[in-house]
Design a protein around this motif. Sequence first.
Motif, PDB file in Angstrom:
ATOM      1  N   SER A  14      59.158  52.223   9.256  1.00 12.23           N
ATOM      2  CA  SER A  14      60.202  53.127   8.751  1.00 12.23           C
ATOM      3  C   SER A  14      59.662  54.013   7.632  1.00 12.23           C
ATOM      4  O   SER A  14      59.984  55.205   7.554  1.00 12.23           O
ATOM      5  CB  SER A  14      61.394  52.316   8.246  1.00 12.23           C
ATOM      6  OG  SER A  14      61.956  51.550   9.283  1.00 12.23           O
ATOM      7  N   GLY A  15      58.836  53.450   6.756  1.00  9.06           N
ATOM      8  CA  GLY A  15      58.253  54.235   5.674  1.00  9.06           C
ATOM      9  C   GLY A  15      57.335  55.328   6.179  1.00  9.06           C
ATOM     10  O   GLY A  15      57.345  56.461   5.683  1.00  9.06           O
ATOM     11  N   THR A  73      60.674  53.924  14.958  1.00 12.49           N
ATOM     12  CA  THR A  73      59.312  53.708  14.474  1.00 12.49           C
ATOM     13  C   THR A  73      59.163  52.308  13.887  1.00 12.49           C
ATOM     14  O   THR A  73      58.123  51.660  14.057  1.00 12.49           O
ATOM     15  CB  THR A  73      58.946  54.767  13.420  1.00 12.49           C
ATOM     16  OG1 THR A  73      59.279  56.065  13.912  1.00 12.49           O
ATOM     17  CG2 THR A  73      57.453  54.726  13.120  1.00 12.49           C
ATOM     18  N   GLY A  74      60.202  51.829  13.198  1.00 11.99           N
ATOM     19  CA  GLY A  74      60.175  50.449  12.715  1.00 11.99           C
ATOM     20  C   GLY A  74      60.091  49.468  13.864  1.00 11.99           C
ATOM     21  O   GLY A  74      59.350  48.475  13.809  1.00 11.99           O
ATOM     22  N   VAL A  75      60.849  49.746  14.940  1.00  6.67           N
ATOM     23  CA  VAL A  75      60.792  48.895  16.132  1.00  6.67           C
ATOM     24  C   VAL A  75      59.386  48.893  16.727  1.00  6.67           C
ATOM     25  O   VAL A  75      58.866  47.849  17.150  1.00  6.67           O
ATOM     26  CB  VAL A  75      61.823  49.379  17.178  1.00  6.67           C
ATOM     27  CG1 VAL A  75      61.594  48.689  18.514  1.00  6.67           C
ATOM     28  CG2 VAL A  75      63.232  49.108  16.693  1.00  6.67           C
ATOM     29  N   LEU A  76      58.748  50.076  16.769  1.00  8.08           N
ATOM     30  CA  LEU A  76      57.392  50.170  17.307  1.00  8.08           C
ATOM     31  C   LEU A  76      56.432  49.255  16.561  1.00  8.08           C
ATOM     32  O   LEU A  76      55.646  48.514  17.177  1.00  8.08           O
ATOM     33  CB  LEU A  76      56.907  51.623  17.230  1.00  8.08           C
ATOM     34  CG  LEU A  76      55.421  51.850  17.546  1.00  8.08           C
ATOM     35  CD1 LEU A  76      55.108  51.434  18.972  1.00  8.08           C
ATOM     36  CD2 LEU A  76      55.038  53.309  17.308  1.00  8.08           C
ATOM     37  N   PHE A  77      56.480  49.280  15.242  1.00  7.73           N
ATOM     38  CA  PHE A  77      55.571  48.446  14.462  1.00  7.73           C
ATOM     39  C   PHE A  77      55.856  46.960  14.701  1.00  7.73           C
ATOM     40  O   PHE A  77      54.933  46.145  14.767  1.00  7.73           O
ATOM     41  CB  PHE A  77      55.695  48.781  12.971  1.00  7.73           C
ATOM     42  CG  PHE A  77      54.863  49.949  12.535  1.00  7.73           C
ATOM     43  CD1 PHE A  77      55.039  51.196  13.118  1.00  7.73           C
ATOM     44  CD2 PHE A  77      53.912  49.828  11.544  1.00  7.73           C
ATOM     45  CE1 PHE A  77      54.290  52.291  12.727  1.00  7.73           C
ATOM     46  CE2 PHE A  77      53.143  50.912  11.139  1.00  7.73           C
ATOM     47  CZ  PHE A  77      53.334  52.152  11.735  1.00  7.73           C
ATOM     48  N   VAL A  78      57.134  46.615  14.847  1.00 13.34           N
ATOM     49  CA  VAL A  78      57.484  45.213  15.102  1.00 13.34           C
ATOM     50  C   VAL A  78      56.989  44.781  16.479  1.00 13.34           C
ATOM     51  O   VAL A  78      56.466  43.676  16.649  1.00 13.34           O
ATOM     52  CB  VAL A  78      59.007  45.017  14.978  1.00 13.34           C
ATOM     53  CG1 VAL A  78      59.407  43.620  15.419  1.00 13.34           C
ATOM     54  CG2 VAL A  78      59.455  45.240  13.541  1.00 13.34           C
TER      55      VAL A  78
END
Length: 668
Positions: free
Chosen positions: A462-463, A434-439
Amino acid sequence: MFILESVNSFYEGVKKTALVLFLLILLVTVSLTVGPAGIDLNLLNGLPFLQQPVDHAMASEIVTWLLLPRTLMALLCGAALGAAGVLIQGATRNPFASPATLGVNSGAMLAVVLGTVLLPELTDQYPVVVAFAGAALTTLLVFRLATAISDSPVNLVLIGMAITLSLGALSAGILMFFENRLEGLYTWGAGNLAQFNYQAINSSWPIFTLMILFATLLARRLDLIELGREQAESLGVNVRRTVGLSLVIALLLSATVVSQVGMISFIGLIAPHIARGLGYRSAWKRLLAASLTGALLLLGADVLARTIPFLMSEAHYSIPAGAMTTVVGAPFMIFLLSQRKRISNLARAPGETGIRALFQVSPAKVLWVLLSLMLVAFYFSLFSGLDQSWIDLRWPRVLTAAFAGAALAVSGLVLQTLMRNPLASPDVSGLTTTGVLFVVLGSVMMPGLERLDLLMLSMLGSGFALLVLMALSRMTGFNPQLFALAGLCLSAVSATLISVVMVLGSNQSSEVLVWLSGSTYAASRELVYLLSFGVLILIPMFMLMWRKLDILQLGAFWPSLLGIKVKASVYLLMLLVALLSATSVATVGGISFIGLMAPHICRVSGMSSHRHLIPATAMTGALLLVLSDWLSRSLMAPFEIPSGLLVSGAGGVYFILLLLSGKYVQSR
């Protein structure tokens, strides 16, 4: 009275079937007016949105050779996957089972990719046979492993999804390595329904029709199997043969779909549940209803996939339909997990969960051994076969791998402690993806972002994932297996959305693809400084809280009795975990399974106190990723495999071995 109830039941069934057919006809009409690949098609005169006259000769060609075959293929594949889902769920008596969650689709895709590289002529002539061989081998492996562990339906799906991740990593690596020879397979792998003639339809519909007809002959026996194995056998049903035939038919249906249009996920999971929700209880009615519903769902997903780029003024792009089905299907599976009544018979919440130690060794000795191994790995990774000029280029990469591995490992350790769940980690739980998705969203929509901006986006992703998983954990009674399953679903959604974003932002897709796989290739001195700054601040903060972590792993009662503010401590630690994993994602991209493996390796040595576990886990994570980075450069030199793909493949195997070995234990 009985006759009246039967008439009412029949009338209700007719109404529901008529509604599904009406929606299907409506969607077919819409599908024939929504042009693929940027074609602005208005076929009906007098409509309010008609912009300009359309050349009807050209429109007829477009409908005949582009839209109609695409629509028919969506209907056929959706119906096949819906029927396959009913057969698999009926044979396994598992509401979570489907071609996607048992690794059937990923096995078929890997077989097609390997066949295209090694046996191109055979794969081109007999794609269904090649895909079926891969699907059959994968399914056999999943069932063998699941049976060796336990009869738990959740373990069956966990094994299937872990194998899916590993095979997906292997397929991605082959696609990247043979990029020129496998051109176009990346989009196909995401489920591409685009057709330019009727060849695929003519070769597929006889198989689909014949297999669904055979399936209806097994329907009565599947109804009896739902009563239980012993009851079915007492009524004269050969359970072994019925289950075997049902799975073979489901595999043929799924393999044919994969061989023609690629990976279409979750239709086989959703359609049977909708059919049951509409009131169809008997297997043959569910089979037909799921076929209609599957056709409706896949065609609707394809229409949506063609409409979104047009609405975004990016009509020259095409989003794979398989991506849209995953975006809808994985949240649906998470919804199923949140329904306690549905999962009550699948898995009970454990009182305590942990990893059984293999041996007892002094923590000081373990730390010295890990430090020595890490120094040896550093030496070989930095100095093997290079002169001083090359070392200056390599040391940022090695240090980046070390700090990122330490960050992911400690994040996994703290998550496992707080959740009392050895299956928790930033990657398995979906935090990393999910962190990768936002990036990726930020990189594609706003090119030129600085590393600090990527760090903030990664932390937000990630949060967000952490909040979703914590809420779901409360609903499912903090069951570790269901927590891991929900995390895998969240990872599937994020990975699919990443594919969609890459299609819409194809100018940056080649660079993003390598970064998504997890690589230290672009490491620089500035990157090392940023990553080391975050890691050297956050990990000591965990060290300062090692006593609280020791007590928090005992549950909620004892920490409260000892005066610890449990909620405040958990939220603070979770925030630090999100920061630490986000720091790694923003620097090296998507690296999987380090956060799962490293804490286990340390725990099997008998360590229990976080005073020793935190530094040991950090060194183990650093060692694993440094070695992976070295192997990624050395195995196929001068070509390079992204280290994230290497770790994903090995980590998926480790995840299965963890369940298989019995070192993952639950006490009630």
